[in-house]
Design an enzyme around this catalytic site. Structure first.
Site, mmCIF file in Angstrom:
data_model
loop_
_atom_site.group_PDB
_atom_site.id
_atom_site.type_symbol
_atom_site.label_atom_id
_atom_site.label_comp_id
_atom_site.label_asym_id
_atom_site.label_seq_id
_atom_site.Cartn_x
_atom_site.Cartn_y
_atom_site.Cartn_z
ATOM 1 N N GLU A 193 -4.739 2.789 -0.878
ATOM 2 C CA GLU A 193 -3.998 3.745 -0.050
ATOM 3 C C GLU A 193 -3.153 4.578 -0.998
ATOM 4 O O GLU A 193 -2.603 4.053 -1.986
ATOM 5 C CB GLU A 193 -3.122 3.029 0.974
ATOM 6 C CG GLU A 193 -3.874 2.151 1.953
ATOM 7 C CD GLU A 193 -4.931 2.879 2.746
ATOM 8 O OE1 GLU A 193 -4.750 4.091 3.003
ATOM 9 O OE2 GLU A 193 -5.957 2.264 3.097
ATOM 10 N N ASP A 212 -9.432 -2.823 4.779
ATOM 11 C CA ASP A 212 -10.571 -1.927 4.522
ATOM 12 C C ASP A 212 -11.514 -2.530 3.483
ATOM 13 O O ASP A 212 -12.731 -2.356 3.569
ATOM 14 C CB ASP A 212 -10.071 -0.564 4.062
ATOM 15 C CG ASP A 212 -9.413 0.221 5.193
ATOM 16 O OD1 ASP A 212 -9.259 -0.355 6.290
ATOM 17 O OD2 ASP A 212 -9.033 1.388 4.978
ATOM 18 N N HIS A 257 -6.899 1.630 7.694
ATOM 19 C CA HIS A 257 -6.159 2.358 6.667
ATOM 20 C C HIS A 257 -5.115 1.487 5.980
ATOM 21 O O HIS A 257 -4.038 1.955 5.603
ATOM 22 C CB HIS A 257 -5.496 3.615 7.242
ATOM 23 C CG HIS A 257 -6.474 4.663 7.665
ATOM 24 N ND1 HIS A 257 -7.262 5.357 6.777
ATOM 25 C CD2 HIS A 257 -6.821 5.101 8.906
ATOM 26 C CE1 HIS A 257 -8.036 6.194 7.444
ATOM 27 N NE2 HIS A 257 -7.793 6.051 8.735
#
Length: 601
Positions: free
Chosen positions: A44, A188, A183
């Protein structure tokens, strides 16, 4: 059994048939996927570019044979405020990362976790790009990871009937992932693991069983091509030449490789995107391998087999007999002539040229520098009658046809032509440059370019001819170079032709092994100079090997030398001139706009 010298057969020996072998298991063809440790990673970040954004979270899962070996997760303090829309998207706020490790602490920890693994990511250029940029920015070398992109792989494996798109969330639903992407890096990454395993299930029936096949997989390789991958099973993991043949035994394509089996298998399972090769594999009924002692022998055998069989799917090297030579004729008043072959007539030759157009450019460059005749009629030693042509009136021909010059005086110009071809091209260069300067002074740039190309054609042909003729004059050159296994690879070159190749294994007397190779070498007759006893392309490949670092001359019969003021000294200058031209026309479209083999209909 005692290891012995493996000299290999002379390159001219005809191919006798396919190599005999046994059916190979997948383990022999590469690294089985079940033995590979994958590190599936997700990041991220505060934005889309590593140049202007920072990492806020790293999540990774290490798996092998479907089993999770470990997980890695950490928030990362980006050193700046997280944009509001990123905070809403990921749920990561400034307060959450305030006490987290900085990127110079988090990235080394991840690299230690992923050491020895194959990296996997969904849209890998994004994640790997951020990680590499962070490592570089903090002075850490980036390991040479093998990288698999599940997004790219999915686009090659799945169809529109399987999924409307290849987003991670969509693929997670398609493969019924136990984790829903949201996210956040670790979640993920877990979803990407399930997607990776789902793609493996689709790839297995297509014959993709190894890491090498996975890395190069392409959906453009048809199922019919993959079904033929067994044709490579008889080939060994050695340097050599391979021939694809159809059901009537006709040769379709000839290629070479340092590893026959691995290379041939790529035509059936890898990213072979050339439509011509797909068509060729569709017609192929068999693959024949010819084992070679050294990579150079493989290169030479490939050239000879292409010239012999002229396979329809080989584009290059098929017609060496179509080369053009420039000849200074042998007669009382010699002239320049373009011919197809070199004869033993004591004439001076320049070449070979790949095309007649380039040969004509070289002829024009010589005529620019020397006033020899350009007419094609044969003149007696004492010509009578006739009238001078326009070239004589312009001072570009000494007009022997009207008796303006005798044989002895004319011979001085011919001697200068021969010297320019054989030793020093400077008179030609000076004459053409004078013309170029005159044209540029008058802003006649197109004509200046024409003369520049003429000069380049002559100088490059002279450099090539001088290098090849130097080797072609040597009755025998024996050279050797160390192999990675600490043995010696040796080659015997006679009149510019590869006569034998072999390997002396480590621990064996090198000189005795080389003598064995020389004793089995092909007998080569001396060709008419300056032509080598092989094609120009073969001699150039040999010269390229001889000029490699570490090559040692063992024996030399004759004299191998090039002129001090030869044309080779001017090629770098020419290359610089052309590079400068490319630099001042940066927007010119230099693509090769050729028709496609199978145009859209």
């Amino acid at each position: 059994m005692t290891a012995q010298v493996t000299p290999g057969s002379p390159p001219g020996r005809p191919l006798t048939g396919p190599l005999v072998g046994v059916q190979a298991s997948f383990d022999e063809l590469g690294t089985p996927l079940r033995d590979v440790t994958f590190c599936v990673v997700d990041l991220e970040t505060t934005g889309g570019s590593p140049e202007s954004s920072e990492i806020t979270e790293i999540g990774a899962v290490k798996v092998r044979s479907g089993e999770v070996l470990g997980e890695f997760q950490t928030l990362v303090n980006p050193g700046a405020s997280i944009p509001p829309f990123i905070a809403v998207l990921t749920g990561i706020t400034d307060a959450m990362v305030a006490s987290s490790p900085t990127v110079d602490q988090a990235v080394p920890a991840f690299l230690q976790f992923a050491e020895g693994c194959v990296l996997v990511a969904h849209n890998a250029p994004f994640d790997v790009g951020f990680l590499r940029a962070a490592a570089t920015a903090h002075g850490r070398p980036w390991p040479s990871f093998e990288v698999i992109d599940t997004a790219r792989l999915a686009r090659r494996v799945l169809t529109r009937d399987d999924t409307p798109d290849c987003k991670l969330a969509t693929l997670a639903r398609v493969f019924r992932s136990s984790t829903t992407p949201k996210h956040r890096a670790l979640a993920d990454a877990r979803a990407t693991v399930d997607v990776l395993h789902g793609l493996f299930e689709r790839l297995g029936p297509l014959g993709v069983q190894t890491l090498e096949e996975l890395s190069t997989f392409s959906s453009r390789v048809t199922p019919a091509q993959r079904r033929k991958r067994h044709l490579a099973d008889r080939l060994p993991h050695v340097p050599g030449v391979y021939l694809f043949t159809d059901d009537r035994g006709r040769v379709l394509y000839v290629g070479k490789s340092k590893d026959l089996r691995t290379r041939v298998r790529t035509y059936f399972t890898a990213s072979e995107t050339r439509s011509r090769m797909g068509e060729m594999v569709g017609l192929a009924a068999d693959v024949t391998g010819l084992e070679c002692a050294t990579p150079l022998e493989a290169e030479v055998r490939e050239l000879r087999l292409i010239a012999t069989h002229k396979p329809r799917y080989n584009r290059r090297s098929r017609f060496p007999e179509r080369a053009t030579w420039l000849k200074v004729t042998v007669e009382p008043f010699p002239r320049l002539s373009l011919v197809r072959d070199v004869k033993a007539d004591a004439a001076t030759y320049l070449g070979p040229f790949g095309s007649r157009r380039v040969a004509e450019q070289a002829v024009n460059a010589l005529h620019e520098a020397f006033p020899i005749r350009q007419c094609t009629s044969r003149l007696a030693r004492s010509p009578r009658g006739g009238s001078a042509c326009v070239l004589a009136e312009m001072g570009r021909c000494v007009a022997p046809c009207v008796g303006a010059v005798d044989v002895e005086a004319y011979a001085t110009h011919v001697t200068a032509v021969r010297a320019a071809i054989a030793t020093d091209p400077q008179p030609v260069i000076d004459a053409v440059i004078r013309r170029i300067r005159a044209f540029t002074a008058d802003a006649r740039f197109e004509e200046a370019i024409v003369h520049r190309d003429r000069m380049a054609a002559f100088v490059r042909a002279a450099a090539r001819s001088q290098r090849m003729s130097a080797l072609a004059r040597c009755p025998e050159v024996v050279a050797a170079r160390r192999t990675p296994e600490d043995g010696w690879e040796a080659h015997v070159i006679r009149y510019g032709r590869l006569a034998a190749a072999g390997v002396v294994p480590a621990g064996h007397p090198a000189r005795a092994g080389v003598d064995t190779i020389v004793a089995g070498a092909e007998t080569v007759e001396a060709p008419p100079p300056p032509k080598p006893a092989a094609t120009a392309e073969e001699t150039e490949r040999i010269l390229a090997w001889l000029e490699q670092p570490g090559v040692r001359l063992v024996e030399l019969a004759g004299e191998w030398s090039c002129p001090v003021d030869g044309a080779q000294a001017h090629t770098a200058w020419l290359d610089t001139a052309y590079a400068a031209r490319d630099g001042v026309v940066p927007c010119e479209d230099r693509r090769r706009l050729r028709p496609v083999h199978q145009p859209a209909r």
